[in-house]
Design a protein around this motif. Sequence first.
Motif, PDB file in Angstrom:
ATOM      1  N   ARG A 190       0.849  -1.190   0.000  1.00  0.00           N
ATOM      2  CA  ARG A 190       0.000   0.000   0.000  1.00  0.00           C
ATOM      3  C   ARG A 190       0.889   1.246   0.000  1.00  0.00           C
ATOM      4  O   ARG A 190       1.704   1.434   0.917  1.00  0.00           O
ATOM      5  CB  ARG A 190      -0.915  -0.018   1.225  1.00  0.00           C
ATOM      6  N   TYR A 191       0.722   2.089  -1.030  1.00  0.00           N
ATOM      7  CA  TYR A 191       1.556   3.275  -1.211  1.00  0.00           C
ATOM      8  C   TYR A 191       0.759   4.552  -0.973  1.00  0.00           C
ATOM      9  O   TYR A 191      -0.427   4.627  -1.318  1.00  0.00           O
ATOM     10  CB  TYR A 191       2.084   3.337  -2.652  1.00  0.00           C
ATOM     11  N   GLY A 192       1.451   5.554  -0.443  1.00  0.00           N
ATOM     12  CA  GLY A 192       0.935   6.911  -0.402  1.00  0.00           C
ATOM     13  C   GLY A 192       1.874   7.822  -1.161  1.00  0.00           C
ATOM     14  O   GLY A 192       3.077   7.558  -1.254  1.00  0.00           O
ATOM     15  N   LEU A 193       1.347   8.894  -1.723  1.00  0.00           N
ATOM     16  CA  LEU A 193       2.139   9.868  -2.472  1.00  0.00           C
ATOM     17  C   LEU A 193       1.919  11.243  -1.878  1.00  0.00           C
ATOM     18  O   LEU A 193       0.779  11.691  -1.731  1.00  0.00           O
ATOM     19  CB  LEU A 193       1.731   9.859  -3.951  1.00  0.00           C
ATOM     20  N   ILE A 194       3.016  11.927  -1.549  1.00  0.00           N
ATOM     21  CA  ILE A 194       2.952  13.258  -0.955  1.00  0.00           C
ATOM     22  C   ILE A 194       3.611  14.242  -1.911  1.00  0.00           C
ATOM     23  O   ILE A 194       4.810  14.166  -2.177  1.00  0.00           O
ATOM     24  CB  ILE A 194       3.657  13.277   0.412  1.00  0.00           C
ATOM     25  N   GLY A 195       2.820  15.152  -2.453  1.00  0.00           N
ATOM     26  CA  GLY A 195       3.299  16.104  -3.446  1.00  0.00           C
ATOM     27  C   GLY A 195       2.794  15.723  -4.822  1.00  0.00           C
ATOM     28  O   GLY A 195       3.158  14.666  -5.350  1.00  0.00           O
ATOM     29  N   LEU A 196       1.939  16.572  -5.405  1.00  0.00           N
ATOM     30  CA  LEU A 196       1.313  16.268  -6.689  1.00  0.00           C
ATOM     31  C   LEU A 196       1.706  17.289  -7.754  1.00  0.00           C
ATOM     32  O   LEU A 196       0.933  17.605  -8.650  1.00  0.00           O
ATOM     33  CB  LEU A 196      -0.207  16.234  -6.535  1.00  0.00           C
ATOM     34  N   ASN A 255       3.644   6.070 -12.369  1.00  0.00           N
ATOM     35  CA  ASN A 255       4.513   4.901 -12.261  1.00  0.00           C
ATOM     36  C   ASN A 255       4.125   3.993 -11.108  1.00  0.00           C
ATOM     37  O   ASN A 255       4.268   2.769 -11.204  1.00  0.00           O
ATOM     38  CB  ASN A 255       5.969   5.352 -12.122  1.00  0.00           C
ATOM     39  N   ILE A 256       3.635   4.562 -10.015  1.00  0.00           N
ATOM     40  CA  ILE A 256       3.157   3.723  -8.912  1.00  0.00           C
ATOM     41  C   ILE A 256       1.989   2.859  -9.384  1.00  0.00           C
ATOM     42  O   ILE A 256       1.926   1.657  -9.109  1.00  0.00           O
ATOM     43  CB  ILE A 256       2.738   4.593  -7.709  1.00  0.00           C
ATOM     44  N   ARG A 257       1.074   3.455 -10.121  1.00  0.00           N
ATOM     45  CA  ARG A 257      -0.104   2.712 -10.599  1.00  0.00           C
ATOM     46  C   ARG A 257       0.275   1.622 -11.598  1.00  0.00           C
ATOM     47  O   ARG A 257      -0.438   0.618 -11.730  1.00  0.00           O
ATOM     48  CB  ARG A 257      -1.101   3.684 -11.229  1.00  0.00           C
ATOM     49  N   GLU A 313      -0.262  -0.810  -4.779  1.00  0.00           N
ATOM     50  CA  GLU A 313      -1.535  -0.093  -4.926  1.00  0.00           C
ATOM     51  C   GLU A 313      -1.395   1.298  -4.322  1.00  0.00           C
ATOM     52  O   GLU A 313      -0.960   1.444  -3.177  1.00  0.00           O
ATOM     53  CB  GLU A 313      -2.661  -0.833  -4.220  1.00  0.00           C
ATOM     54  N   LEU A 314      -1.726   2.314  -5.095  1.00  0.00           N
ATOM     55  CA  LEU A 314      -1.746   3.683  -4.589  1.00  0.00           C
ATOM     56  C   LEU A 314      -3.067   3.900  -3.860  1.00  0.00           C
ATOM     57  O   LEU A 314      -4.133   3.859  -4.462  1.00  0.00           O
ATOM     58  CB  LEU A 314      -1.605   4.683  -5.740  1.00  0.00           C
ATOM     59  N   VAL A 315      -2.988   4.125  -2.541  1.00  0.00           N
ATOM     60  CA  VAL A 315      -4.210   4.205  -1.738  1.00  0.00           C
ATOM     61  C   VAL A 315      -4.498   5.601  -1.202  1.00  0.00           C
ATOM     62  O   VAL A 315      -5.583   5.849  -0.660  1.00  0.00           O
ATOM     63  CB  VAL A 315      -4.157   3.211  -0.557  1.00  0.00           C
ATOM     64  N   PHE A 328      -5.660  14.753   0.398  1.00  0.00           N
ATOM     65  CA  PHE A 328      -5.537  15.317   1.735  1.00  0.00           C
ATOM     66  C   PHE A 328      -4.627  16.543   1.712  1.00  0.00           C
ATOM     67  O   PHE A 328      -3.618  16.574   1.007  1.00  0.00           O
ATOM     68  CB  PHE A 328      -4.960  14.282   2.700  1.00  0.00           C
ATOM     69  N   GLU A 329      -4.991  17.548   2.484  1.00  0.00           N
ATOM     70  CA  GLU A 329      -4.129  18.719   2.613  1.00  0.00           C
ATOM     71  C   GLU A 329      -2.911  18.420   3.477  1.00  0.00           C
ATOM     72  O   GLU A 329      -1.813  18.895   3.199  1.00  0.00           O
ATOM     73  CB  GLU A 329      -4.904  19.898   3.206  1.00  0.00           C
ATOM     74  N   ASP A 330      -3.098  17.637   4.520  1.00  0.00           N
ATOM     75  CA  ASP A 330      -2.035  17.315   5.462  1.00  0.00           C
ATOM     76  C   ASP A 330      -1.556  15.885   5.215  1.00  0.00           C
ATOM     77  O   ASP A 330      -2.362  14.944   5.245  1.00  0.00           O
ATOM     78  CB  ASP A 330      -2.540  17.449   6.895  1.00  0.00           C
ATOM     79  N   PHE A 331      -0.263  15.716   4.963  1.00  0.00           N
ATOM     80  CA  PHE A 331       0.271  14.387   4.659  1.00  0.00           C
ATOM     81  C   PHE A 331       0.077  13.411   5.811  1.00  0.00           C
ATOM     82  O   PHE A 331       0.053  12.185   5.600  1.00  0.00           O
ATOM     83  CB  PHE A 331       1.758  14.481   4.302  1.00  0.00           C
ATOM     84  N   ARG A 332      -0.054  13.909   7.013  1.00  0.00           N
ATOM     85  CA  ARG A 332      -0.206  13.015   8.173  1.00  0.00           C
ATOM     86  C   ARG A 332      -1.477  12.178   8.095  1.00  0.00           C
ATOM     87  O   ARG A 332      -1.562  11.117   8.721  1.00  0.00           O
ATOM     88  CB  ARG A 332      -0.180  13.832   9.463  1.00  0.00           C
ATOM     89  N   ALA A 333      -2.435  12.642   7.311  1.00  0.00           N
ATOM     90  CA  ALA A 333      -3.666  11.857   7.145  1.00  0.00           C
ATOM     91  C   ALA A 333      -3.387  10.538   6.451  1.00  0.00           C
ATOM     92  O   ALA A 333      -4.136   9.557   6.630  1.00  0.00           O
ATOM     93  CB  ALA A 333      -4.697  12.669   6.351  1.00  0.00           C
ATOM     94  N   LEU A 334      -2.309  10.479   5.668  1.00  0.00           N
ATOM     95  CA  LEU A 334      -1.977   9.234   4.972  1.00  0.00           C
ATOM     96  C   LEU A 334      -1.493   8.165   5.939  1.00  0.00           C
ATOM     97  O   LEU A 334      -1.618   6.960   5.661  1.00  0.00           O
ATOM     98  CB  LEU A 334      -0.898   9.495   3.909  1.00  0.00           C
ATOM     99  N   ILE A 335      -0.910   8.589   7.045  1.00  0.00           N
ATOM    100  CA  ILE A 335      -0.363   7.630   7.999  1.00  0.00           C
ATOM    101  C   ILE A 335      -1.450   6.704   8.531  1.00  0.00           C
ATOM    102  O   ILE A 335      -1.205   5.537   8.849  1.00  0.00           O
ATOM    103  CB  ILE A 335       0.364   8.379   9.137  1.00  0.00           C
ATOM    104  N   ASP A 336      -2.660   7.197   8.592  1.00  0.00           N
ATOM    105  CA  ASP A 336      -3.780   6.396   9.100  1.00  0.00           C
ATOM    106  C   ASP A 336      -4.282   5.365   8.090  1.00  0.00           C
ATOM    107  O   ASP A 336      -5.185   4.585   8.398  1.00  0.00           O
ATOM    108  CB  ASP A 336      -4.941   7.312   9.505  1.00  0.00           C
ATOM    109  N   LEU A 337      -3.702   5.351   6.886  1.00  0.00           N
ATOM    110  CA  LEU A 337      -4.163   4.440   5.840  1.00  0.00           C
ATOM    111  C   LEU A 337      -3.401   3.119   5.831  1.00  0.00           C
ATOM    112  O   LEU A 337      -3.500   2.353   4.879  1.00  0.00           O
ATOM    113  CB  LEU A 337      -4.046   5.108   4.466  1.00  0.00           C
ATOM    114  N   ASP A 338      -2.611   2.881   6.880  1.00  0.00           N
ATOM    115  CA  ASP A 338      -1.864   1.627   7.007  1.00  0.00           C
ATOM    116  C   ASP A 338      -0.934   1.426   5.807  1.00  0.00           C
ATOM    117  O   ASP A 338      -0.941   0.385   5.145  1.00  0.00           O
ATOM    118  CB  ASP A 338      -2.825   0.439   7.150  1.00  0.00           C
ATOM    119  N   LEU A 339      -0.097   2.436   5.543  1.00  0.00           N
ATOM    120  CA  LEU A 339       0.807   2.393   4.402  1.00  0.00           C
ATOM    121  C   LEU A 339       1.993   1.476   4.644  1.00  0.00           C
ATOM    122  O   LEU A 339       2.527   1.390   5.756  1.00  0.00           O
ATOM    123  CB  LEU A 339       1.333   3.793   4.092  1.00  0.00           C
ATOM    124  N   ASP A 340       2.428   0.822   3.563  1.00  0.00           N
ATOM    125  CA  ASP A 340       3.711   0.107   3.566  1.00  0.00           C
ATOM    126  C   ASP A 340       4.836   1.012   3.099  1.00  0.00           C
ATOM    127  O   ASP A 340       5.993   0.827   3.495  1.00  0.00           O
ATOM    128  CB  ASP A 340       3.640  -1.105   2.634  1.00  0.00           C
TER     129      ASP A 340
END
Length: 328
Positions: free
Chosen positions: A3-9, A19-21, A27-29, A48-60
């Motif tokens: 499970r991937y998160g991306l910070i900065g678009l 490339n992640i997709r 999986e980009l979640v 999300f405006e705040d990257f910390r919200a991604l931490i709650d998504l159980d990222l690998d």
Amino acid sequence: MLRYGLIGLGSMGRHHARNIRALDGVELVGVADPFGDKFGVAGDLPVFEDFRALIDLDLDAAVVAVPTAQHAQVAIALAEAGINTLVEKPLASTLDEGEAMVEAFESRNLVGAVGYVERCSPALMELRKRIQEGQLGKIYQIVTHRQSPFPARIADVGVVKDLATHDIDLTAWVAGSAYDTLFAQTASQAGRDYEDLVSVSGKLENGVIVNHLVNWLSPFKERTTTVLGENGALVAETVMSDLTFHENGQALLEWDHLSSFRGVSEGASIKYAIQKREPLAVEHENFRNAILGTGTDHVTMREALKTMKVIQTILDSAGSGVALQLND
């Protein structure tokens, strides 16, 4: 499935998303950017405006493509949450920040990788392989040219930290040797807060002479690495990812005007046909494989910290006007 998160678009983030997709086993979640999704890459994912919200998504894993000044804050928070992270180059804004990032990931046995995408250039990978196989014999000199107009996306660093950092990393990687001494001169010709031109000369610990010419002032784009050895020269052009070998001539010189020449002569030139994959796709494969424990081709944060130290020495040399040794 990782499970991937991306910070900065932004300019790089949109390519990371693609490339992640496309990457098997990933999986980009979730994505985050305080300025929204101006390139429309999020798809059906919330932004999300705040990257910390991604931490709650159980990222690998997470990919960080934010301005350099924010690298340390974001990456260390991800490390504290136990998330493997790929951060865009350069590693950080300062050596202290870089040291803290290395400690944060190494102390937790996490993969901390840095996006030196030139190492994934087909031309440079083939060049390095041929050098290791001995095609050039003894290596004498490595010269890089990295020139282009100013990119509007860059606001927080100069040409040394943004562009020259590629040349420092790839030169040490290609040569298999660290920097020993260097002398640099910089200039700011366009009225910006940071330098937009640098010329570097130096020597590696293995005795190879190096030269780097980098600027944001040229009305053309040039990305070349030339490695000169006792058997000829390999020239990698990484805009189109071409590799050419210029061998030393073997024919006898029968022209009187040239017969007293005591160097080498021109031989045959060969432009190699090489498989050309997108370098960023290779970079993502390397990062994924490092997480899975099946590969070690990623650029580690510790390697990137060594490059940062060379970059700082370049700036220090330019500021003092004297040649500096890296271990001083």
